[in-house]
Write an enzyme that holds these catalytic residues in place. Structure first.
Site, PDB file in Angstrom:
ATOM      1  N   TYR A  58       2.617 -25.603  18.739  1.00  0.00           N
ATOM      2  CA  TYR A  58       2.358 -24.564  19.725  1.00  0.00           C
ATOM      3  C   TYR A  58       0.935 -24.732  20.248  1.00  0.00           C
ATOM      4  O   TYR A  58      -0.032 -24.297  19.628  1.00  0.00           O
ATOM      5  CB  TYR A  58       2.522 -23.160  19.131  1.00  0.00           C
ATOM      6  CG  TYR A  58       3.864 -22.874  18.501  1.00  0.00           C
ATOM      7  CD1 TYR A  58       4.984 -23.645  18.770  1.00  0.00           C
ATOM      8  CD2 TYR A  58       4.013 -21.806  17.611  1.00  0.00           C
ATOM      9  CE1 TYR A  58       6.204 -23.373  18.181  1.00  0.00           C
ATOM     10  CE2 TYR A  58       5.235 -21.526  17.020  1.00  0.00           C
ATOM     11  CZ  TYR A  58       6.326 -22.313  17.301  1.00  0.00           C
ATOM     12  OH  TYR A  58       7.522 -22.041  16.700  1.00  0.00           O
ATOM     13  N   PRO A 206      16.268 -15.114  18.559  1.00  0.00           N
ATOM     14  CA  PRO A 206      17.241 -14.051  18.268  1.00  0.00           C
ATOM     15  C   PRO A 206      17.793 -13.396  19.528  1.00  0.00           C
ATOM     16  O   PRO A 206      18.898 -12.846  19.493  1.00  0.00           O
ATOM     17  CB  PRO A 206      16.437 -13.064  17.422  1.00  0.00           C
ATOM     18  CG  PRO A 206      15.009 -13.301  17.794  1.00  0.00           C
ATOM     19  CD  PRO A 206      14.917 -14.766  18.052  1.00  0.00           C
TER      20      PRO A 206
END
Length: 310
Positions: A58, A206
């Protein structure tokens, strides 16, 4: 805030954490502000979140650096469970995956410096490589755990066979993989195995890149990676929107948002110990926590399950 135990470890986290790929993840998202990213982390800590998930890739590196800066300025390191990951390296302009013990040891030490800490709570092998025996890779992390440099061992994006190989000696504490109501493949073999072995499962994506958040319509268009995602294409996209609309009816009856109901559904699953929804802005962190206020009845849990089994 309710907490849950991570696998067989002595780590306890609140059930909704922060996925920090948009904190310094300049290689993943356009036009990110480092200062806003730091505010996202500060907001999470201020609102009781004690579980922050990041990774070397990241940024690369920048997410770990920003989180380290915030933890130092706030003095909140000791009460915060930090998870990070490694497997990527850059060679001659290519991004390769490496699970070799030497590379993992080097990666842990590099992450420690970027995070400005002397231990990492949870360290994941981010992706499997093609050659390293998985039990050897995990064995290297087990030695670092014995030295106190990491407190728990995780693997990410491993198949069931890779997971079993990695857990040959029972050292794996956590598995992180993609899982949501539209992508439920891990339910077949992986989740039964993690339950049996007392391995915590932490899903990523999710909300299926926002599709399960309830904000899209049939007229929505996408210019990023979602444009090539089968979930967002043609008839499949329209069918998925129809399923989301059925969840919206349940959410409306509870005066909640679709995203809150979806996140709450995951927390009813015995396999799932914690969620790490991402956030690009501080207000999104606060909004994600509202999922903890949603209490689903057994009938609603079953209804949602059936909607997405169809």
């Amino acid at each position: 805030m309710e907490q849950t135990r991570i696998g067989k470890t002595d780590l306890y986290v609140n059930r909704i954490g922060l996925g920090a790929n948009a904190v310094g993840g300049h290689n993943l998202f356009p036009n990110l502000s480092d200062e806003i990213g730091k505010d996202v982390v500060r907001t999470a800590l201020a609102h009781g979140i004690n579980f922050i998930d990041t990774a070397f890739i990241y940024g690369p590196e920048r997410s770990e650096e920003l989180i380290g800066e915030v933890l130092k300025e706030t003095g909140r390191r000791s009460g915060t469970v930090i998870a990070t990951k490694a497997a990527h390296k850059f060679v001659d302009g290519q991004t390769l995956k490496d699970n070799s013990p030497a590379f993992l040891v080097e990666s842990v030490h590099a992450s420690l410096k970027r995070l400005q800490t002397d231990y990492i709570d949870l360290f994941y092998i981010h992706f499997p490589d093609e050659s390293t025996p998985k039990d050897e890779a995990v064995g290297a992390l087990h030695k670092l755990k014995a030295e106190g440099l990491i407190r728990a061992i995780g693997v990410s994006n491993f198949s069931i066979d890779q997971l079993k190989e990695a857990n040959k000696d029972g050292y794996v504490d956590v598995l992180q993989s993609e899982y949501n109501l539209l992508r439920r493949g891990v339910e077949e073999a992986i989740l039964p195995y993690t339950e049996e072995q007392n391995i915590s499962f932490v899903p990523y994506f999710p909300l299926a890149s926002g599709l399960l958040g309830g904000a899209y319509t049939k007229d929505s268009t996408f210019q990023d990676g979602r444009a090539k995602n089968p979930l967002f294409q043609g008839e499949a996209f329209l069918r998925n929107l129809g399923k989301v609309e059925q969840v919206r009816e349940i959410a409306a009856a509870k005066q909640a948002e679709v995203a809150h109901v979806v996140l709450a559904w995951y927390l009813t699953r015995p396999s799932i110990d914690a969620l790490i929804p991402g956030a690009k802005r501080p207000e999104q962190v606060i909004n994600n926590l509202k999922a903890l206020e949603v209490k689903l009845t057994p009938e609603e849990i079953g209804a949602i399950d059936r909607i997405f089994q169809a």
